[in-house]
Structures are given as C-alpha cells and as structure tokens.
Design an enzyme around this catalytic site. Structure first.
Site, PDB file in Angstrom:
ATOM      1  N   VAL A  14       0.666  -1.241  -0.066  1.00 55.64           N
ATOM      2  CA  VAL A  14      -0.017   0.021   0.004  1.00 55.64           C
ATOM      3  C   VAL A  14       0.744   1.147  -0.220  1.00 55.64           C
ATOM      4  O   VAL A  14       1.639   1.555   0.940  1.00 55.64           O
ATOM      5  CB  VAL A  14      -0.878  -0.033   1.298  1.00 55.64           C
ATOM      6  CG1 VAL A  14      -1.707   1.219   1.016  1.00 55.64           C
ATOM      7  CG2 VAL A  14      -1.760  -1.256   1.320  1.00 55.64           C
ATOM      8  N   GLY A  18       1.508   5.430   4.963  1.00 57.24           N
ATOM      9  CA  GLY A  18       1.897   6.114   6.312  1.00 57.24           C
ATOM     10  C   GLY A  18       0.710   7.175   6.881  1.00 57.24           C
ATOM     11  O   GLY A  18       0.855   7.639   7.965  1.00 57.24           O
ATOM     12  N   SER A  19      -0.278   7.342   6.315  1.00 57.49           N
ATOM     13  CA  SER A  19      -1.366   8.204   6.740  1.00 57.49           C
ATOM     14  C   SER A  19      -2.631   8.249   6.010  1.00 57.49           C
ATOM     15  O   SER A  19      -2.698   7.328   4.889  1.00 57.49           O
ATOM     16  CB  SER A  19      -0.752   9.742   5.842  1.00 57.49           C
ATOM     17  OG  SER A  19      -1.598  10.761   6.474  1.00 57.49           O
ATOM     18  N   GLY A  20      -3.757   8.677   6.542  1.00 63.28           N
ATOM     19  CA  GLY A  20      -4.942   8.869   6.267  1.00 63.28           C
ATOM     20  C   GLY A  20      -5.559   7.503   5.273  1.00 63.28           C
ATOM     21  O   GLY A  20      -5.522   6.561   6.075  1.00 63.28           O
ATOM     22  N   ILE A  21      -5.887   7.554   4.251  1.00 63.92           N
ATOM     23  CA  ILE A  21      -6.754   6.263   3.721  1.00 63.92           C
ATOM     24  C   ILE A  21      -5.868   5.338   3.493  1.00 63.92           C
ATOM     25  O   ILE A  21      -6.119   4.055   3.941  1.00 63.92           O
ATOM     26  CB  ILE A  21      -7.057   7.002   1.996  1.00 63.92           C
ATOM     27  CG1 ILE A  21      -8.565   8.170   2.329  1.00 63.92           C
ATOM     28  CG2 ILE A  21      -7.801   5.757   1.448  1.00 63.92           C
ATOM     29  CD1 ILE A  21      -8.802   8.451   1.084  1.00 63.92           C
ATOM     30  N   TYR A 163      -4.382  18.515  -9.505  1.00 67.51           N
ATOM     31  CA  TYR A 163      -4.785  17.281  -9.027  1.00 67.51           C
ATOM     32  C   TYR A 163      -5.927  16.802  -9.796  1.00 67.51           C
ATOM     33  O   TYR A 163      -6.024  15.430  -9.825  1.00 67.51           O
ATOM     34  CB  TYR A 163      -5.315  17.930  -7.633  1.00 67.51           C
ATOM     35  CG  TYR A 163      -5.831  16.720  -6.683  1.00 67.51           C
ATOM     36  CD1 TYR A 163      -4.922  16.044  -6.195  1.00 67.51           C
ATOM     37  CD2 TYR A 163      -7.121  16.220  -6.612  1.00 67.51           C
ATOM     38  CE1 TYR A 163      -5.341  15.162  -5.131  1.00 67.51           C
ATOM     39  CE2 TYR A 163      -7.550  15.327  -5.738  1.00 67.51           C
ATOM     40  CZ  TYR A 163      -6.609  14.589  -5.003  1.00 67.51           C
ATOM     41  OH  TYR A 163      -7.211  13.669  -4.190  1.00 67.51           O
ATOM     42  N   LYS A 167      -6.031  12.944 -11.347  1.00 64.93           N
ATOM     43  CA  LYS A 167      -7.186  11.818 -10.992  1.00 64.93           C
ATOM     44  C   LYS A 167      -7.854  11.269 -12.265  1.00 64.93           C
ATOM     45  O   LYS A 167      -8.108  10.064 -12.211  1.00 64.93           O
ATOM     46  CB  LYS A 167      -7.864  12.429  -9.843  1.00 64.93           C
ATOM     47  CG  LYS A 167      -7.048  12.642  -8.396  1.00 64.93           C
ATOM     48  CD  LYS A 167      -6.197  11.414  -8.157  1.00 64.93           C
ATOM     49  CE  LYS A 167      -5.769  11.415  -6.670  1.00 64.93           C
ATOM     50  NZ  LYS A 167      -5.170  10.236  -6.230  1.00 64.93           N
ATOM     51  N   ILE A 196     -12.709  13.032   2.270  1.00 65.18           N
ATOM     52  CA  ILE A 196     -12.540  12.210   3.454  1.00 65.18           C
ATOM     53  C   ILE A 196     -11.862  12.859   4.537  1.00 65.18           C
ATOM     54  O   ILE A 196     -10.631  13.591   4.125  1.00 65.18           O
ATOM     55  CB  ILE A 196     -11.757  10.846   2.895  1.00 65.18           C
ATOM     56  CG1 ILE A 196     -12.567  10.518   1.612  1.00 65.18           C
ATOM     57  CG2 ILE A 196     -11.861   9.937   3.883  1.00 65.18           C
ATOM     58  CD1 ILE A 196     -13.842   9.599   1.901  1.00 65.18           C
TER      59      ILE A 196
HETATM   60  P1  NAP Z   1      -2.724  11.850   3.124  1.00 61.69           P
HETATM   61  O1  NAP Z   1      -3.303  11.748   4.605  1.00 61.69           O
HETATM   62  O2  NAP Z   1      -1.889  13.060   2.818  1.00 61.69           O
HETATM   63  O3  NAP Z   1      -1.777  10.619   2.725  1.00 61.69           O
HETATM   64  C1  NAP Z   1      -1.152  10.468   1.645  1.00 61.69           C
HETATM   65  C2  NAP Z   1       0.255   9.990   1.739  1.00 61.69           C
HETATM   66  O4  NAP Z   1       0.936   9.560   0.621  1.00 61.69           O
HETATM   67  C3  NAP Z   1       1.028  10.679   3.023  1.00 61.69           C
HETATM   68  O5  NAP Z   1       1.539   9.728   3.929  1.00 61.69           O
HETATM   69  C4  NAP Z   1       2.140  11.319   1.874  1.00 61.69           C
HETATM   70  O6  NAP Z   1       3.330  11.343   2.769  1.00 61.69           O
HETATM   71  C5  NAP Z   1       2.460  10.178   1.081  1.00 61.69           C
HETATM   72  N1  NAP Z   1       3.095  10.252   0.074  1.00 61.69           N
HETATM   73  C6  NAP Z   1       3.138  11.640  -0.569  1.00 61.69           C
HETATM   74  N2  NAP Z   1       3.943  11.739  -1.701  1.00 61.69           N
HETATM   75  C7  NAP Z   1       4.533  10.441  -1.752  1.00 61.69           C
HETATM   76  C8  NAP Z   1       5.478   9.932  -2.671  1.00 61.69           C
HETATM   77  N3  NAP Z   1       6.000  10.699  -3.507  1.00 61.69           N
HETATM   78  N4  NAP Z   1       5.809   8.628  -2.496  1.00 61.69           N
HETATM   79  C9  NAP Z   1       5.057   7.818  -1.452  1.00 61.69           C
HETATM   80  N5  NAP Z   1       4.347   8.576  -0.598  1.00 61.69           N
HETATM   81  C10 NAP Z   1       3.996   9.873  -0.714  1.00 61.69           C
HETATM   82  O7  NAP Z   1      -3.886  11.859   2.081  1.00 61.69           O
HETATM   83  P2  NAP Z   1      -5.119  10.968   1.969  1.00 61.69           P
HETATM   84  O8  NAP Z   1      -6.259  12.011   2.012  1.00 61.69           O
HETATM   85  O9  NAP Z   1      -5.169   9.996   2.628  1.00 61.69           O
HETATM   86  O10 NAP Z   1      -4.845  10.589   0.436  1.00 61.69           O
HETATM   87  C11 NAP Z   1      -4.718   9.344  -0.021  1.00 61.69           C
HETATM   88  C12 NAP Z   1      -5.281   9.087  -1.415  1.00 61.69           C
HETATM   89  O11 NAP Z   1      -6.467   9.306  -1.695  1.00 61.69           O
HETATM   90  C13 NAP Z   1      -4.412  10.429  -2.298  1.00 61.69           C
HETATM   91  O12 NAP Z   1      -4.000   9.626  -3.529  1.00 61.69           O
HETATM   92  C14 NAP Z   1      -5.457  11.345  -2.602  1.00 61.69           C
HETATM   93  O13 NAP Z   1      -5.173  12.110  -3.528  1.00 61.69           O
HETATM   94  C15 NAP Z   1      -6.719  10.511  -2.667  1.00 61.69           C
HETATM   95  N6  NAP Z   1      -7.926  11.340  -2.279  1.00 61.69           N
HETATM   96  C16 NAP Z   1      -8.039  11.867  -0.930  1.00 61.69           C
HETATM   97  C17 NAP Z   1      -9.371  12.577  -0.843  1.00 61.69           C
HETATM   98  C18 NAP Z   1      -9.677  13.031   0.488  1.00 61.69           C
HETATM   99  O14 NAP Z   1     -10.487  13.640   0.739  1.00 61.69           O
HETATM  100  N7  NAP Z   1      -8.880  12.792   1.662  1.00 61.69           N
HETATM  101  C19 NAP Z   1     -10.391  12.455  -1.783  1.00 61.69           C
HETATM  102  C20 NAP Z   1     -10.128  11.762  -2.871  1.00 61.69           C
HETATM  103  C21 NAP Z   1      -8.978  11.213  -3.304  1.00 61.69           C
HETATM  104  P3  NAP Z   1       3.602  12.892   3.461  1.00 61.69           P
HETATM  105  O15 NAP Z   1       2.570  13.213   4.237  1.00 61.69           O
HETATM  106  O16 NAP Z   1       5.047  12.533   4.017  1.00 61.69           O
HETATM  107  O17 NAP Z   1       3.697  13.761   2.104  1.00 61.69           O
END
Ligand code: NAP
Length: 280
Positions: A14, A18-21, A163, A167, A196
């Site tokens: 995965v 390390g974070s979030g989803i 973004y 996507k 989210i």
């Molecule tokens: P998040 O909490 O910021 O998690 C994203 C993770 O990806 C972070 O741990 C980040 O590390 C890591 N990351 C960033 N750049 C990277 C790289 N080059 N290589 C490896 N890991 C990297 O965000 P999230 O909301 O869980 O998002 C997860 C996915 O869902 C993303 O693809 C996002 O676009 C998508 N998404 C999210 C939402 C929402 O509402 N949250 C909605 C639609 C889609 P750092 O924190 O150290 O940068």
C-alpha cells in the site's frame, strides 16, 4: 464492523500507507489476514502505521518501507525488497500515495502542475507496472490492483487543475490496465473518494468544508475506514468478476449539472428574501 478473514495468506503493498486513507487500508487488510507492506515517502509515518497493524492471523508478517513513488528507481527497489523478504511479489497493490498543490489555473506554476502529476499519476503508473511485471514474471495468475482516483477527477474542483487532471488520468490508466492485464488474472479497479477526513483535507478551510458537506446528500465527510472497506472488497475474491470499474465513495457527490441545479433552485427560493443565509 467485525473483522473477517477475506485476505488470509495474501501479500499486499500500500503506497501512501503512512497516513489517512492508505493507513486505514493497511489496518483493514491486516485485520482481514493479509501481510502488509506499508510504503510511504516518510519512513517515520510508515513505521507508525506498521506499529498499529494487527497480527491476529497465523503467518502474518508486515513491514514498512520508504519509497518515493514518483521515482522508478525507488519503486524498483521497493519491489526488490519485498521479493527478498517474502520470496514472492504482492498480489494486492493499492496506490494511495498522493499530494495536492492547489492554485487557480491563472496562477499555477509549471512545477506545481508537474509535481502533482508525477506523484499522483506517474507514481500510480510506476507502482502498477512494477507489481504487474513481477506478478506476470512469477507466474502468479491472481492479482488485484487498486488505484485511488478522486471524484473531483470527474467533476472538477476550483484550484485543482493539476490534481483533477492527475486523478482523471488515474481512472483512464486503471481502465486500460484492466483490459491489458485480465489475461494474466490481474484485476484493476479504481476507488473515487469524495471528501474524506484525513491530513490532506485538514488543510481545506472550514468554510469550504461546510460548503462541500452541504452539497453531499449524506451531509458529512467520509472516513478513511469507509474507503478502506471498499478497497478490501476489491482486493478480495468477493469482487472476482469485477475489473476496470471505478467505485465512488462519496456519500453521493453531486455532478456538475446537479450542483448547478441546486444553486439555481437556492437562487429562486432566495429571490426577494431578506434572509441573510440566502444572500451569503
Ligand atoms: P494523506 O493523509 O496526505 O496521505 C497521503 C500519503 O502519501 C502521505 O503519507 C504522504 O506522505 C504520502 N506520499 C506523498 N508523496 C509520496 C510519494 N512521492 N511517494 C510515496 N508516498 C507519498 O492523504 P489522503 O487523504 O489519505 O489521500 C490518500 C489518497 O486518496 C491520495 O491519492 C488522495 O489524492 C486520494 N484522495 C483523498 C481524498 C480526501 O478527501 N482525503 C479524496 C479523494 C482522493 P507525506 O504526508 O509525508 O507527504
């Protein structure tokens, strides 16, 4: 929800774990019996997720690895490390690593456009390709690739040309990979989260969040665990005849035309009103 055992003896990687989803996906996969490789650009966050994973099923072994998904070299090293550790490639791959660099189109720097495409779209390509190649080479004729797009890739979002483009690209990549890889027993599907609650959306101003949730019929943001549940379904044999699809996890986010219709009906209701809510 009570844990079941749908992913027993499966190995999953995965990104963004390390974070979030991504973290919620790692935790859910582990509770379903998978061995999980938590891959993130931040080794510290990956290790924090690792420390939170359950080991309730026999033979489960998790690991955390630092990876930059936008670098081919880094992704190839990740695959090498996994195969040295487990003597097999992962048969489940979730590309959840993602970033935002928001700015209006008229002001966006080329670098901010490029970086978001590199991490979100190229990163998904590199990991999907590396895992698929390893699976095909190993002769394992069963795999589930799950990519993480976004509902805004379909409907657009102000300040996110980079973004949304990334996507929308992830969805196209997934549909095409599904066609090319089905002959090898590898399914590819995309989840499209709405808004989210994660560190990514913590940056969004409260006013914008209220506006967004007012448009969602379910009236709230989603939780990472709700996206993880869908990923678990797509990873498991329960979805064995599903490939090339996108599943929205949004509480029914309105389309552009529905949003416009809502605005029009608000406008006509408010015409002539002195209610300050209507004139905001
Ligand atoms: P998040 O909490 O910021 O998690 C994203 C993770 O990806 C972070 O741990 C980040 O590390 C890591 N990351 C960033 N750049 C990277 C790289 N080059 N290589 C490896 N890991 C990297 O965000 P999230 O909301 O869980 O998002 C997860 C996915 O869902 C993303 O693809 C996002 O676009 C998508 N998404 C999210 C939402 C929402 O509402 N949250 C909605 C639609 C889609 P750092 O924190 O150290 O940068």
């Amino acid at each position: 929800m009570a844990a079941s055992s749908r992913l027993i003896a499966r190995l999953a990687v995965v990104s963004g774990g390390g974070s979030g989803i991504g973290r919620a996906v790692c935790q859910r996969f582990a509770s379903e019996g998978a061995s999980v490789v938590v891959a993130d650009v931040s080794e510290e966050s990956a290790n924090r997720t690792l420390g939170s994973l359950s080991h309730d099923h026999r033979g489960q072994e998790h690991m955390a690895v630092a990876v930059d998904v936008s670098s081919r070299d880094s992704v190839e090293k990740l695959l090498t490390r996994i195969q040295c550790q487990y003597y097999q490639p992962p048969s489940i791959c979730v590309s959840a690593a993602g970033i935002t660099q928001d700015e209006f189109l008229l002001k966006m720097e080329e670098n901010d456009f490029d970086r978001v495409i590199q991490v979100n779209l190229k990163g998904t390509f590199l990991l999907t390709q590396a895992v698929s190649k390893a699976l095909v080479a190993s002769g394992i004729s069963k795999g589930s690739i799950i990519t993480v797009g976004s509902i805004v890739g379909k409907v657009g979002n102000i300040g996110q040309t980079n973004y949304c483009a990334s996507k929308a690209g992830v969805e196209g990549l997934t549909r095409t990979a599904a066609k090319e890889l089905s002959g090898f027993g590898i399914r590819c599907n995309c989840v499209l989260p709405g808004f989210i609650t994660t560190p990514m959306t913590d940056k969004v101003p409260e006013k914008v969040i209220s506006k967004i949730t007012s448009l969602v019929p379910m009236g709230r943001m989603g939780e990472p665990a709700e996206v993880a549940d869908v990923c678990t379904f797509l990873a498991s044999d329960e979805s064995r005849y599903i490939t090339g699809v996108s599943i929205e996890v949004t509480g029914k986010f309105p389309s552009m035309s529905e949003t416009r219709a809502m605005q029009m009906s608000d406008h006509s209701r408010c015409k002539g009103s002195t209610n300050t809510e209507c004139t905001a």
